[in-house]
Design a protein around this motif. Structure first.
Motif: not given
Length: 261
Positions: A100-103, A248-251
């Motif tokens: 999901f992050l990459r997309y 998401i990066k923080a998580e």
């Protein structure tokens, strides 16, 4: 053929309505209480379930009928499956969040490249306008500036309409912009300009590129127009993407730190 078109259009509307009800109420909404166990046969891990939706939202739903439209998602969006996934112990175990992050980063990365190109375009256009108008008589310079101001106003209006999915109205405004440009270019050509100026910027009313969604904005514009832009679908969509990426990066960093302990 008109009858066939109407049938196809009606079928598409029915499909969209059904998908929306499935998303809001679950795919088991039409089952009897005694049949609810049948809905449990579908799992959030099934290949036809949208994993982006499970992780928060599907980006394909953010920009419908805007210039940034990503098209329809072919996967299933189901709130019940999403809740089941969120309550499971498998979050961050299947790689869904990383994908999901990459997309999202791919979508935002493409927009950031567009923003950079927009900045370069405005800078080059501003330099060109100053150079060309410096060679003209004062009355022609004033006329060019007035036309440029009108172009800028219409361009932003066109951007706002396009971002809100009002395609036909945006096209009508685009025709007005082209007419104003032709009039301005004629003045420059009559002044023996080397090239007709093709730009969306002007001298008196400078423009800038929105750092979130890439739209062209008038610098120091009226607050009501700024608010309308921020409330537009395209701006809200890219703001949501950028916020979700940060979340998401923080998580991800938090989980990495916990695993190190």
């Amino acid at each position: 053929w008109e009858h066939a078109y109407l049938l196809q259009h009606r079928s598409a509307m029915t499909t969209d309505a059904s998908a929306l009800l499935d998303e809001l109420m679950g795919r088991s909404r039409n089952l009897l209480p005694s049949e609810k166990h049948l809905a449990n046969e579908r799992q959030w891990s099934d290949h036809d379930v949208c994993k982006h939706f499970l992780c928060g939202f599907c980006p394909h739903e953010l920009f419908t009928n805007t210039k940034a439209d990503l098209g329809n998602c072919s996967k299933i969006h189901d709130e019940e499956l999403k809740r089941n996934y969120e309550q499971s112990d498998c979050r961050w175990q299947k790689g869904y969040e990383e994908e999901f992050l990459r997309y999202m980063e791919g979508i935002v990365g493409d927009m950031d490249k567009k923003i950079d190109r927009g900045r370069d375009r405005l800078r080059q256009n501003e330099e060109y306008v100053k150079e060309e108008t410096s060679r003209m008589p004062p009355e022609k310079t004033a006329r060019v500036k007035k036309l440029s101001e009108a172009i800028s106003e219409q361009v932003q209006k066109m951007e706002d309409l396009g971002n809100d999915g009002l395609v036909e109205q945006a096209q009508e405004v685009m025709q007005k912009v082209e007419q104003l440009k032709r009039e301005r270019d004629a003045i420059l050509m009559a002044n023996k300009s080397a090239l007709a100026i093709m730009l969306d910027d002007n001298v008196e009313k400078r423009m800038e590129v929105c750092e979130v969604c890439g739209s062209f904005l008038v610098v120091n514009d009226l607050q009501v127009r700024v608010d309308a832009h921020v409330a537009g679908k395209q701006h809200r969509g890219f703001a949501l993407l950028r916020d979700k990426i940060s979340e998401i990066k923080a998580e991800k960093d938090r989980i990495r730190e916990e695993r190190r302990r």
